[in-house]
Design a protein around this motif. Structure first.
Motif, PDB file in Angstrom:
ATOM      1  N   PRO A  11       0.727  -1.198  -0.142  1.00  0.00           N
ATOM      2  CA  PRO A  11       0.122  -0.007  -0.008  1.00  0.00           C
ATOM      3  C   PRO A  11       0.811   1.159  -0.100  1.00  0.00           C
ATOM      4  O   PRO A  11       0.536   2.130  -0.815  1.00  0.00           O
ATOM      5  CB  PRO A  11      -0.713  -0.243   1.316  1.00  0.00           C
ATOM      6  CG  PRO A  11      -1.028  -1.745   1.767  1.00  0.00           C
ATOM      7  CD  PRO A  11       0.427  -2.099   1.163  1.00  0.00           C
ATOM      8  N   VAL A  12       2.051   1.208   0.694  1.00  0.00           N
ATOM      9  CA  VAL A  12       2.898   2.590   0.763  1.00  0.00           C
ATOM     10  C   VAL A  12       3.448   2.839  -0.573  1.00  0.00           C
ATOM     11  O   VAL A  12       3.400   3.920  -1.084  1.00  0.00           O
ATOM     12  CB  VAL A  12       3.849   2.163   1.842  1.00  0.00           C
ATOM     13  CG1 VAL A  12       4.753   3.442   1.805  1.00  0.00           C
ATOM     14  CG2 VAL A  12       3.303   2.052   3.164  1.00  0.00           C
ATOM     15  N   ALA A  13       3.843   1.812  -1.313  1.00  0.00           N
ATOM     16  CA  ALA A  13       4.407   1.840  -2.598  1.00  0.00           C
ATOM     17  C   ALA A  13       3.451   2.481  -3.574  1.00  0.00           C
ATOM     18  O   ALA A  13       3.530   3.288  -4.307  1.00  0.00           O
ATOM     19  CB  ALA A  13       5.089   0.725  -3.052  1.00  0.00           C
ATOM     20  N   ALA A  14       2.134   1.744  -3.482  1.00  0.00           N
ATOM     21  CA  ALA A  14       0.984   2.193  -4.619  1.00  0.00           C
ATOM     22  C   ALA A  14       0.619   3.651  -4.347  1.00  0.00           C
ATOM     23  O   ALA A  14       0.486   4.468  -5.202  1.00  0.00           O
ATOM     24  CB  ALA A  14      -0.213   1.320  -4.238  1.00  0.00           C
ATOM     25  N   GLY A  15       0.491   4.026  -3.007  1.00  0.00           N
ATOM     26  CA  GLY A  15       0.454   5.638  -2.512  1.00  0.00           C
ATOM     27  C   GLY A  15       1.300   6.339  -3.021  1.00  0.00           C
ATOM     28  O   GLY A  15       1.025   7.634  -3.541  1.00  0.00           O
ATOM     29  N   ALA A  16       2.472   6.143  -2.629  1.00  0.00           N
ATOM     30  CA  ALA A  16       3.574   6.836  -3.234  1.00  0.00           C
ATOM     31  C   ALA A  16       3.694   7.149  -4.627  1.00  0.00           C
ATOM     32  O   ALA A  16       4.014   8.417  -4.993  1.00  0.00           O
ATOM     33  CB  ALA A  16       5.322   6.249  -2.362  1.00  0.00           C
ATOM     34  N   LEU A  21       2.759  10.628  -9.471  1.00  0.00           N
ATOM     35  CA  LEU A  21       2.169  10.532 -10.882  1.00  0.00           C
ATOM     36  C   LEU A  21       1.212  11.964 -10.620  1.00  0.00           C
ATOM     37  O   LEU A  21       1.337  12.709 -11.699  1.00  0.00           O
ATOM     38  CB  LEU A  21       1.337   9.537 -11.135  1.00  0.00           C
ATOM     39  CG  LEU A  21       2.253   8.364 -11.529  1.00  0.00           C
ATOM     40  CD1 LEU A  21       1.047   6.906 -11.580  1.00  0.00           C
ATOM     41  CD2 LEU A  21       2.856   8.430 -12.990  1.00  0.00           C
ATOM     42  N   LEU A  22       0.519  12.242  -9.592  1.00  0.00           N
ATOM     43  CA  LEU A  22      -0.287  13.309  -9.469  1.00  0.00           C
ATOM     44  C   LEU A  22       0.636  14.545  -9.555  1.00  0.00           C
ATOM     45  O   LEU A  22       0.414  15.672 -10.467  1.00  0.00           O
ATOM     46  CB  LEU A  22      -0.947  13.303  -8.236  1.00  0.00           C
ATOM     47  CG  LEU A  22      -1.760  14.460  -7.892  1.00  0.00           C
ATOM     48  CD1 LEU A  22      -2.945  14.592  -8.646  1.00  0.00           C
ATOM     49  CD2 LEU A  22      -2.509  14.340  -6.573  1.00  0.00           C
ATOM     50  N   ARG A 105      13.255   3.343 -10.277  1.00  0.00           N
ATOM     51  CA  ARG A 105      13.804   4.727 -10.633  1.00  0.00           C
ATOM     52  C   ARG A 105      12.534   5.701 -10.953  1.00  0.00           C
ATOM     53  O   ARG A 105      12.103   5.195 -12.043  1.00  0.00           O
ATOM     54  CB  ARG A 105      14.954   4.889 -11.374  1.00  0.00           C
ATOM     55  CG  ARG A 105      16.032   4.266 -10.696  1.00  0.00           C
ATOM     56  CD  ARG A 105      17.244   4.568 -11.246  1.00  0.00           C
ATOM     57  NE  ARG A 105      16.944   5.965 -12.060  1.00  0.00           N
ATOM     58  CZ  ARG A 105      18.080   6.756 -12.378  1.00  0.00           C
ATOM     59  NH1 ARG A 105      19.400   6.400 -12.168  1.00  0.00           N
ATOM     60  NH2 ARG A 105      17.653   8.045 -12.814  1.00  0.00           N
ATOM     61  N   TYR A 106      11.932   6.482 -10.277  1.00  0.00           N
ATOM     62  CA  TYR A 106      10.887   7.340 -10.825  1.00  0.00           C
ATOM     63  C   TYR A 106      11.047   7.860 -12.201  1.00  0.00           C
ATOM     64  O   TYR A 106      10.229   7.832 -13.046  1.00  0.00           O
ATOM     65  CB  TYR A 106      10.386   8.156  -9.753  1.00  0.00           C
ATOM     66  CG  TYR A 106       9.363   9.055 -10.437  1.00  0.00           C
ATOM     67  CD1 TYR A 106       7.973   8.467 -10.354  1.00  0.00           C
ATOM     68  CD2 TYR A 106       9.298  10.246 -10.771  1.00  0.00           C
ATOM     69  CE1 TYR A 106       6.893   8.966 -10.804  1.00  0.00           C
ATOM     70  CE2 TYR A 106       8.302  10.804 -11.292  1.00  0.00           C
ATOM     71  CZ  TYR A 106       6.935  10.353 -11.114  1.00  0.00           C
ATOM     72  OH  TYR A 106       5.680  10.892 -11.848  1.00  0.00           O
ATOM     73  N   GLU A 107      12.356   8.527 -12.310  1.00  0.00           N
ATOM     74  CA  GLU A 107      12.468   8.965 -13.675  1.00  0.00           C
ATOM     75  C   GLU A 107      12.653   8.138 -14.913  1.00  0.00           C
ATOM     76  O   GLU A 107      11.943   8.403 -16.067  1.00  0.00           O
ATOM     77  CB  GLU A 107      14.042   9.775 -13.600  1.00  0.00           C
ATOM     78  CG  GLU A 107      14.168  10.758 -12.678  1.00  0.00           C
ATOM     79  CD  GLU A 107      14.574  10.106 -11.145  1.00  0.00           C
ATOM     80  OE1 GLU A 107      14.618   9.067 -10.925  1.00  0.00           O
ATOM     81  OE2 GLU A 107      14.376  11.051 -10.260  1.00  0.00           O
TER      82      GLU A 107
END
Length: 120
Positions: A11-16, A21-22, A105-107
């Motif tokens: 859940p923490v990963a999905a929320g982050a 993305l937002l 990696r988010y990038e």
């Protein structure tokens, strides 16, 4: 605003990921179980899907299959800690856009997401 379905067993990963993305201008729906993801895919429209392979109550490959059945044109990114596994091979054979390894990696993710959405 592009709508992204994020499915991660943590859940923490999905929320982050949804929060990131937002901040990047996307609308994101974060879910943690495959059963709920399958239901949402049957009833809602998404511009892209990001799913993990390991999920409570099923797996991300079920999410990929359902997405392919209902909307074969929707790009799917699979994120997993099992990049060299049979699951990654199976995901690619189902037509996912890309399999990305964890830690993510988010990038890299956002670059791949932009590319796959533009390529539709």
């Amino acid at each position: 605003m592009k709508r992204i379905l994020v499915v991660d067993g943590e859940p923490v990963a999905a929320g982050a990921l949804c929060d990131l993305l937002l901040m990047d201008g996307y609308s994101a729906v974060g879910l943690c179980e495959s059963k709920e993801a399958l239901e949402r895919l049957r009833n809602e429209v998404f511009d892209a899907i990001i799913t993990d392979v390991e999920l409570p109550g099923g797996n991300g490959l079920d999410v990929v299959r359902t997405a392919r059945e209902s909307r074969p044109d929707v790009p799917v990114l699979v994120v997993t800690g099992l990049v060299s596994s049979l699951a990654s091979t199976a995901a690619l054979s189902l037509g996912v856009y890309r399999v990305l390894g964890k830690p993510l990696r988010y990038e890299t993710l956002i670059s791949e997401l932009r590319t796959c959405i533009q390529g539709r």
